[in-house]
Design an enzyme around this catalytic site. Structure first.
Site, PDB file in Angstrom:
ATOM      1  N   ASN A 192       0.838  -1.203   0.000  1.00  0.00           N
ATOM      2  CA  ASN A 192       0.000   0.000   0.000  1.00  0.00           C
ATOM      3  C   ASN A 192       0.867   1.245   0.000  1.00  0.00           C
ATOM      4  O   ASN A 192       1.803   1.349   0.795  1.00  0.00           O
ATOM      5  CB  ASN A 192      -0.898   0.031   1.247  1.00  0.00           C
ATOM      6  N   GLU A 193       0.572   2.149  -0.894  1.00  0.00           N
ATOM      7  CA  GLU A 193       1.246   3.446  -0.928  1.00  0.00           C
ATOM      8  C   GLU A 193       2.722   3.345  -0.570  1.00  0.00           C
ATOM      9  O   GLU A 193       3.192   3.954   0.401  1.00  0.00           O
ATOM     10  CB  GLU A 193       0.524   4.440  -0.019  1.00  0.00           C
TER      11      GLU A 193
ATOM     12  N   CYS B   1      19.480   2.314   6.800  1.00  0.00           N
ATOM     13  CA  CYS B   1      20.087   1.286   7.648  1.00  0.00           C
ATOM     14  C   CYS B   1      21.369   0.762   6.989  1.00  0.00           C
ATOM     15  O   CYS B   1      21.624   1.030   5.813  1.00  0.00           O
ATOM     16  CB  CYS B   1      19.085   0.151   7.880  1.00  0.00           C
TER      17      CYS B   1
ATOM     18  N   CYS C 178      20.760  -1.068   3.719  1.00  0.00           N
ATOM     19  CA  CYS C 178      20.457  -0.178   2.587  1.00  0.00           C
ATOM     20  C   CYS C 178      21.720   0.551   2.128  1.00  0.00           C
ATOM     21  O   CYS C 178      21.910   0.771   0.929  1.00  0.00           O
ATOM     22  CB  CYS C 178      19.338   0.801   2.955  1.00  0.00           C
TER      23      CYS C 178
ATOM     24  N   GLU D  14      -8.389   4.944  -4.579  1.00  0.00           N
ATOM     25  CA  GLU D  14      -8.969   5.488  -3.345  1.00  0.00           C
ATOM     26  C   GLU D  14      -9.422   6.916  -3.591  1.00  0.00           C
ATOM     27  O   GLU D  14      -8.762   7.673  -4.318  1.00  0.00           O
ATOM     28  CB  GLU D  14      -7.939   5.545  -2.209  1.00  0.00           C
TER      29      GLU D  14
ATOM     30  N   TRP E  20      -6.910  13.865   7.549  1.00  0.00           N
ATOM     31  CA  TRP E  20      -5.491  14.229   7.671  1.00  0.00           C
ATOM     32  C   TRP E  20      -5.118  15.524   6.963  1.00  0.00           C
ATOM     33  O   TRP E  20      -3.969  15.930   6.978  1.00  0.00           O
ATOM     34  CB  TRP E  20      -4.604  13.079   7.170  1.00  0.00           C
TER      35      TRP E  20
ATOM     36  N   GLU F 249      -8.025   6.252  11.930  1.00  0.00           N
ATOM     37  CA  GLU F 249      -8.933   6.661  10.851  1.00  0.00           C
ATOM     38  C   GLU F 249     -10.405   6.556  11.218  1.00  0.00           C
ATOM     39  O   GLU F 249     -11.273   6.469  10.351  1.00  0.00           O
ATOM     40  CB  GLU F 249      -8.580   5.895   9.569  1.00  0.00           C
TER      41      GLU F 249
ATOM     42  N   PHE G 132     -12.392   8.746  12.189  1.00  0.00           N
ATOM     43  CA  PHE G 132     -13.203   9.881  11.718  1.00  0.00           C
ATOM     44  C   PHE G 132     -12.950  10.204  10.247  1.00  0.00           C
ATOM     45  O   PHE G 132     -13.320  11.260   9.761  1.00  0.00           O
ATOM     46  CB  PHE G 132     -12.972  11.110  12.601  1.00  0.00           C
ATOM     47  N   HIS G 133     -12.292   9.284   9.570  1.00  0.00           N
ATOM     48  CA  HIS G 133     -12.112   9.456   8.113  1.00  0.00           C
ATOM     49  C   HIS G 133     -13.429   9.097   7.435  1.00  0.00           C
ATOM     50  O   HIS G 133     -14.107   8.155   7.829  1.00  0.00           O
ATOM     51  CB  HIS G 133     -11.000   8.525   7.629  1.00  0.00           C
TER      52      HIS G 133
HETATM   53  C1  GLA Z   1      -4.160   6.530   2.066  1.00  0.00           C
HETATM   54  C2  GLA Z   1      -4.046   5.081   2.469  1.00  0.00           C
HETATM   55  C3  GLA Z   1      -5.267   4.551   3.142  1.00  0.00           C
HETATM   56  C4  GLA Z   1      -5.866   5.564   4.070  1.00  0.00           C
HETATM   57  C5  GLA Z   1      -6.142   6.828   3.314  1.00  0.00           C
HETATM   58  C6  GLA Z   1      -6.796   7.900   4.147  1.00  0.00           C
HETATM   59  O1  GLA Z   1      -4.571   6.715   0.787  1.00  0.00           O
HETATM   60  O2  GLA Z   1      -3.713   4.244   1.404  1.00  0.00           O
HETATM   61  O3  GLA Z   1      -4.909   3.378   3.847  1.00  0.00           O
HETATM   62  O4  GLA Z   1      -4.972   5.813   5.107  1.00  0.00           O
HETATM   63  O5  GLA Z   1      -4.930   7.358   2.855  1.00  0.00           O
HETATM   64  O6  GLA Z   1      -7.089   9.035   3.382  1.00  0.00           O
HETATM   65 ZN    ZN Z   2      17.139  -0.477   5.205  1.00  0.00          ZN
END
Ligand code: GLA
Ligand code: ZN
Length: 678
Positions: free
Chosen positions: A154-155, A162, A165, A314, A322, A362, A364-365
């Site tokens: 994810n993202e 370290c 690396c 997303e 955030w 999250e 309140f997201h």
């Molecule tokens: C990112 C993440 C998600 C979530 C959203 C909230 O895009 O991938 O897991 O945290 O932000 O906006």
């Molecule tokens: Zn590392």
């Protein structure tokens, strides 16, 4: 030439992140979720994004039954699964048993367990554990009819300092410089400040508390970090390919993310996707401005994998938690921004998140389902209405934006500009400058791509290369060939200063042969204070404002189109044009205000004979085509109704109505016209 991402569904994907792993003790809620998803027209759910500890609560103890029963239930109800590999966050046991999986910060300090998106990019122990869970997961779901796509981690992002690396960095440099430290010394100009190395062992990453004066090293570190993350993506992709050869894979990108070269990363992905969280209704920007920035981001992402649709992986159905101010999107904006994504080439509308979690970061997201737990909310109704709209857009699937112009964007160029000591840190603004060129072309009514300087440019009437400071080998040649073959090519100030290692070109900027191509060189670059202004006067007498950067040009063989109005270089050239083969090369030597760039681009487009479809202020048009049919998207980002003239007659897919000479777009209104064949 349709290239549908998910032919088995043949609908716009509508869904989002779904975390049943947080609700395993509430079977009633899991049941209710499916009922509500159907009601909202959801046809896909993204499962397991952070579910590692639910799958493997203790090292070597696995639980996939819950996942399979959720996937089964979803599938039985017509909802497909996008399945994440759970490597976006590590279980506590993993960091406890394998501390090397924890990242080190720029001071070389080991981080502690917690948070997410923070595994060491190199750690073999982390990769071993990732391999175990991915294999087990893939074996568990293999052959499941609901599984349509892998969502790698994810993202992905960040960096790690370290020792592993650092060693990996040295190996990368050995490769890059053919194991010859003297090549590195030359490329990095290390005789400066006595930085000469005698072995690769001596090379250190640019720690926060260490030496950052070797610009070539800083650049190489950024490239290495991006490359190393790319190696990680390859590792997961390869595993998945072996285990489930028929399932495609993506990972969710983050806008014009600063530290990863998405053009490179995309090569290992079957499709690209991203997470879009625009700051609508802010106190600093109008709706149309926010919308234009979002359109640019869509163009950047689709440009990482040209020629096919992308995924909006997303977006929020209501608000995020955030931003500095987490304002609700006003009624209608979910629909407008989702249809804008489709207009820009997405074949999916997915959310973060389906249901709010009760606790933690999250809670309140925004989500489709609130803590209230019912379908009787504004957000739910808007999502359900959008679900119904999206069903009508199936004909659009597989088509791609029909762009006549391209603006070049490059991560490594960005790092080189940001990392160079000079100009003014606050006004360099490479990404903003690229975006402004995209926006200027959009305002002129031209669908525009944003692509890598290495992309195939042959289909574009006009190519703009803003601030192309760094020329990697072959790039100048590629651009020259584009112009010579009939393209109209625009360069700006700061073109062709350094090579792939950030060494300056000798003999005049723009280097690597572009001096001859443009017919000029830039003798000096003047950085202005924020309040300073200059101007560009064109032959027709029009004057446009200049700020931030002025190059003092020495024109050898080009037509001068505009000259500076002020300062000691008043009356010297600032905008030029030169014929090149069947095309032309334009040079804009200063940061010209948007209207000035529009004036230049208008002339370029006239020269190229490009058809333009200018739209009223605050509205946007996009065109997608599958080779047989064209779809026109008209979007109104303002709060007033606007009447527009469509490019062609056709049928509005959303209303089923015939469209002839005009369309009234209501506040935040959208029309999607399937144009009649001509
Ligand atoms: C990112 C993440 C998600 C979530 C959203 C909230 O895009 O991938 O897991 O945290 O932000 O906006
Ligand atoms: Zn590392």
């Amino acid at each position: 030439m349709k290239k549908m991402l998910f032919p088995q569904i043949a609908q716009v994907l509508h869904g989002g992140d779904y975390n049943p792993d947080q609700w395993l003790d509430r079977p009633d809620i899991l049941e209710e979720d499916v009922r509500l998803m159907k009601e909202a027209g959801i046809n896909t759910a993204t499962l397991g994004v952070f579910a590692w500890s639910a799958y493997e609560p203790k090292e070597g103890k696995f639980h996939f039954d819950w996942l399979l029963s959720v996937m089964d239930r979803l599938y039985q109800n017509g909802i497909y699964t996008v399945l994440a590999t759970p490597t976006g966050a590590k279980p506590a046991w993993l960091d406890e048993n394998y501390p090397e999986a924890l990242r080190c910060d720029a001071n070389g300090m080991r981080l502690r367990h917690g948070n997410r998106h923070n595994h060491c990019l190199t750690s073999p122990a982390f990769r071993r554990q990732a391999e175990v869970i991915i294999k087990r997961l893939a074996e568990a779901v293999k052959g499941h009819p609901g599984l349509i796509l892998w969502h790698i981690s994810n993202e992905l992002g960040g960096e790690c300092f370290c020792p592993l690396c650092a060693d990996q960095f040295r190996n990368y440099l050995r490769q890059r410089f053919g194991n010859d430290i003297e090549k590195l010394n030359k490329a990095w100009w290390t005789d400066f400040w006595s930085h000469h190395y005698t072995s690769f062992e001596q090379v250190e990453p640019p720690y926060a508390n260490g030496e950052r004066s070797i610009i070539g090293l800083n650049q190489a570190w950024r490239e290495f970090t991006s490359w190393n993350m790319g190696q990680y993506v390859k590792f997961e992709r390869q595993l998945l390919r072996e285990l489930t050869p028929d399932i495609p894979a993506t990972t969710n990108f983050m806008q014009v993310y600063p530290t990863l070269d998405y053009h490179e990363l995309a090569k290992d992905l079957d499709m690209v996707s991203w997470d879009s969280y625009p700051r609508y209704h802010s106190d600093t920007e109008s709706m149309p401005e926010t919308a234009a920035e979002t359109a640019f981001a869509h163009a950047v992402i689709r440009g990482t994998k040209p020629g096919q649709p992308f995924m909006l992986m997303e977006s929020t159905p209501s608000l995020v938690n955030w931003h500095s101010f987490n304002k609700l999107r006003r009624p209608g904006v979910l629909r407008l921004s989702s249809l804008q994504a489709i207009a820009c080439g997405a074949d999916t509308v997915q959310y973060f998140q389906w249901r709010k979690g009760r606790g933690s970061f999250e809670q309140f997201h925004g989500a489709v389902i609130d803590h209230l737990g019912t379908d009787d909310t504004r957000t739910f109704r808007e999502v359900a209405a959008l679900g119904a709209d999206l069903k009508k857009l199936a004909p659009v699937l597989g088509s791609v934006p029909e762009a006549k112009a391209a603006v070049l964007y490059d991560w490594s160029n960005r790092w080189a500009i940001e990392g160079m000591a000079g100009m003014a840190a606050s006004t360099k603004q490479y990404v903003r400058t690229v975006m402004e060129q995209y926006e200027a072309l959009s305002r002129l009514g031209v669908e525009t791509d944003v692509v890598s300087p290495e992309a195939d440019l042959s289909g574009y009437d006009l190519v703009v290369a803003p601030m192309l400071y760094q020329l990697k080998p072959g790039r100048a040649e590629h651009l020259r060939a584009y112009a010579k073959n009939g393209g109209v090519l625009v360069f700006t100030y700061l073109t062709g200063y350094v090579d792939e290692n950030t060494l300056c070109f000798l003999g005049g900027f723009p280097g690597d042969g572009l001096k001859e191509l443009t017919g000029l060189y830039s003798e000096e670059l003047d950085t202005l204070y924020p309040a300073d202004r200059n101007g560009a006067r064109f032959e027709d007498g029009s004057v446009f404002e200049i700020r931030d950067y002025c190059e003092i040009l020495k024109v050898q063989d080009a037509e001068v189109l505009a000259s500076y109005t002020d300062d000691f270089y008043a009356e010297t050239p600032v905008v030029t044009r030169k014929k090149a083969g069947n095309g032309s090369v334009w040079y804009v030597g200063a940061r010209l205000e948007a209207r000035g760039m529009e004036a230049v681009y208008s002339r370029c487009l006239d020269e190229a004979g490009t058809v333009r479809i200018p739209m009223p202020e605050g509205t946007e048009a996009h065109f997608r085509s599958n080779g047989e049919q064209r779809f026109a998207f008209y979007l109104n980002h303002t709060e007033e109704p606007v009447t527009i003239t469509p490019a062609a007659e056709g049928t509005d897919l959303l209303t089923g109505r015939r469209v002839k000479d005009s369309i009234v777009l209501e506040k935040y209104g959208v029309a999607v016209v399937a144009e009649d064949a001509v």
